[in-house]
Design a protein around this motif. Structure first.
Motif, PDB file in Angstrom:
ATOM      1  N   MET A  52     -13.243   1.599   5.787  1.00  0.00           N
ATOM      2  CA  MET A  52     -13.113   0.794   4.564  1.00  0.00           C
ATOM      3  C   MET A  52     -11.738   0.137   4.479  1.00  0.00           C
ATOM      4  N   ARG A  53     -10.707   0.862   4.845  1.00  0.00           N
ATOM      5  CA  ARG A  53      -9.353   0.293   4.832  1.00  0.00           C
ATOM      6  C   ARG A  53      -9.233  -0.838   5.848  1.00  0.00           C
ATOM      7  N   TYR A  54      -9.767  -0.627   7.020  1.00  0.00           N
ATOM      8  CA  TYR A  54      -9.731  -1.657   8.057  1.00  0.00           C
ATOM      9  C   TYR A  54     -10.449  -2.910   7.572  1.00  0.00           C
ATOM     10  N   ARG A  55     -11.625  -2.708   6.963  1.00  0.00           N
ATOM     11  CA  ARG A  55     -12.400  -3.835   6.435  1.00  0.00           C
ATOM     12  C   ARG A  55     -11.613  -4.585   5.369  1.00  0.00           C
ATOM     13  N   ALA A  56     -10.973  -3.853   4.471  1.00  0.00           N
ATOM     14  CA  ALA A  56     -10.230  -4.491   3.385  1.00  0.00           C
ATOM     15  C   ALA A  56      -9.067  -5.318   3.923  1.00  0.00           C
ATOM     16  N   VAL A  57      -8.399  -4.824   4.947  1.00  0.00           N
ATOM     17  CA  VAL A  57      -7.280  -5.568   5.534  1.00  0.00           C
ATOM     18  C   VAL A  57      -7.794  -6.750   6.344  1.00  0.00           C
ATOM     19  N   SER A  58      -8.814  -6.527   7.155  1.00  0.00           N
ATOM     20  CA  SER A  58      -9.299  -7.603   8.029  1.00  0.00           C
ATOM     21  C   SER A  58      -9.953  -8.742   7.256  1.00  0.00           C
ATOM     22  N   THR A  59     -10.498  -8.474   6.076  1.00  0.00           N
ATOM     23  CA  THR A  59     -11.090  -9.539   5.260  1.00  0.00           C
ATOM     24  C   THR A  59     -10.083 -10.152   4.299  1.00  0.00           C
ATOM     25  N   GLY A  60      -8.857  -9.625   4.288  1.00  0.00           N
ATOM     26  CA  GLY A  60      -7.828 -10.166   3.413  1.00  0.00           C
ATOM     27  C   GLY A  60      -7.914  -9.684   1.977  1.00  0.00           C
ATOM     28  N   GLU A  61      -8.724  -8.664   1.703  1.00  0.00           N
ATOM     29  CA  GLU A  61      -8.824  -8.153   0.334  1.00  0.00           C
ATOM     30  C   GLU A  61      -7.549  -7.427  -0.083  1.00  0.00           C
ATOM     31  N   VAL A  62      -6.855  -6.845   0.882  1.00  0.00           N
ATOM     32  CA  VAL A  62      -5.534  -6.258   0.648  1.00  0.00           C
ATOM     33  C   VAL A  62      -4.667  -6.562   1.863  1.00  0.00           C
ATOM     34  N   SER A  63      -3.369  -6.546   1.637  1.00  0.00           N
ATOM     35  CA  SER A  63      -2.460  -6.716   2.773  1.00  0.00           C
ATOM     36  C   SER A  63      -2.164  -5.345   3.360  1.00  0.00           C
ATOM     37  N   LEU A  64      -1.691  -5.346   4.578  1.00  0.00           N
ATOM     38  CA  LEU A  64      -1.325  -4.081   5.208  1.00  0.00           C
ATOM     39  C   LEU A  64      -0.210  -3.402   4.408  1.00  0.00           C
ATOM     40  N   GLY A  65       0.652  -4.180   3.773  1.00  0.00           N
ATOM     41  CA  GLY A  65       1.730  -3.638   2.948  1.00  0.00           C
ATOM     42  C   GLY A  65       1.243  -2.836   1.757  1.00  0.00           C
ATOM     43  N   TYR A  66       0.018  -3.073   1.332  1.00  0.00           N
ATOM     44  CA  TYR A  66      -0.555  -2.309   0.214  1.00  0.00           C
ATOM     45  C   TYR A  66      -0.488  -0.813   0.496  1.00  0.00           C
ATOM     46  N   PHE A  67      -0.653  -0.431   1.744  1.00  0.00           N
ATOM     47  CA  PHE A  67      -0.753   0.982   2.101  1.00  0.00           C
ATOM     48  C   PHE A  67       0.599   1.679   2.217  1.00  0.00           C
ATOM     49  N   ARG A  68       1.695   0.926   2.075  1.00  0.00           N
ATOM     50  CA  ARG A  68       3.002   1.580   2.080  1.00  0.00           C
ATOM     51  C   ARG A  68       3.116   2.584   0.940  1.00  0.00           C
ATOM     52  N   LEU A  69       2.731   2.141  -0.256  1.00  0.00           N
ATOM     53  CA  LEU A  69       2.798   3.008  -1.436  1.00  0.00           C
ATOM     54  C   LEU A  69       1.437   3.163  -2.113  1.00  0.00           C
ATOM     55  N   VAL A  70       0.421   2.532  -1.565  1.00  0.00           N
ATOM     56  CA  VAL A  70      -0.909   2.485  -2.164  1.00  0.00           C
ATOM     57  C   VAL A  70      -0.786   2.106  -3.633  1.00  0.00           C
ATOM     58  N   SER A  71      -0.178   0.953  -3.843  1.00  0.00           N
ATOM     59  CA  SER A  71      -0.028   0.454  -5.208  1.00  0.00           C
ATOM     60  C   SER A  71      -0.395  -1.021  -5.224  1.00  0.00           C
ATOM     61  N   GLY A  72      -0.798  -1.472  -6.382  1.00  0.00           N
ATOM     62  CA  GLY A  72      -1.237  -2.849  -6.526  1.00  0.00           C
ATOM     63  C   GLY A  72      -2.744  -2.898  -6.643  1.00  0.00           C
ATOM     64  N   ASP A  73      -3.257  -4.108  -6.543  1.00  0.00           N
ATOM     65  CA  ASP A  73      -4.703  -4.296  -6.670  1.00  0.00           C
ATOM     66  C   ASP A  73      -5.399  -4.057  -5.340  1.00  0.00           C
ATOM     67  N   ALA A  74      -6.510  -3.376  -5.435  1.00  0.00           N
ATOM     68  CA  ALA A  74      -7.362  -3.128  -4.264  1.00  0.00           C
ATOM     69  C   ALA A  74      -8.805  -3.209  -4.723  1.00  0.00           C
ATOM     70  N   PRO A  75      -9.708  -3.526  -3.814  1.00  0.00           N
ATOM     71  CA  PRO A  75     -11.127  -3.561  -4.194  1.00  0.00           C
ATOM     72  C   PRO A  75     -11.590  -2.200  -4.703  1.00  0.00           C
ATOM     73  N   LYS A  76     -12.540  -2.230  -5.620  1.00  0.00           N
ATOM     74  CA  LYS A  76     -13.018  -0.977  -6.213  1.00  0.00           C
ATOM     75  C   LYS A  76     -13.551  -0.005  -5.169  1.00  0.00           C
TER      76      LYS A  76
END
Length: 133
Positions: free
Chosen positions: A22-46
């Motif tokens: 799911m994380r790979y999919r979210a990054v590869s489709t541009g739903e989140v940036s890889l930087g999102y996972f530094r602190l797991v903060s910000g908007d992410a798909p439900k």
């Protein structure tokens, strides 16, 4: 009790792999940036928030199941009731994951969570009685 324990461990690894996909999919489709996972903060798909939260759930109450299962294996405490409660716990956690990671109805999720808690309480009551009686 070893089989419900091994099943729970295997299920945890399956959800680990599922979360990675799911994380790979979210990054590869541009739903989140890889930087999102530094602190797991910000908007992410439900779906990603649900998967992340559910994986975290597997290291809360299930820890008490792991300890109970290890006690049963080490002492050894056996029997159809202990085994049944172990399997009831495992099955209810799978049901909890199915609800949480699909349609996520809070009432349904709460009900299967409570079933798992009742199985866990029953398991600990039996362990307590066997070890102190």
């Amino acid at each position: 009790m070893i089989y419900p324990l091994l099943a729970m461990v295997a299920f945890t690894f399956i959800l680990l792999f599922t979360g990675f996909v799911m994380r790979y999919r979210a990054v590869s489709t541009g739903e989140v940036s890889l930087g999102y996972f530094r602190l797991v903060s910000g908007d992410a798909p439900k779906y990603l928030q649900q998967a992340t939260r559910h994986y975290s759930n597997l290291f809360e109450m299930p820890v008490l199941f792991y300890v109970a299962a290890l006690i049963c294996v080490l002492y050894p405490l056996e029997g159809s009731l202990i085994s049944g409660l172990g399997w009831a716990y495992f099955v209810s956690r799978v049901a909890h994951a199915a609800v949480h990671l699909t349609y996520n109805n809070v009432i349904h999720r709460m009900l299967v969570f409570q079933v798992s808690n009742l199985a866990l309480i029953g398991l600990w009551v039996i362990i307590g009685m066997e070890l102190t009686g």
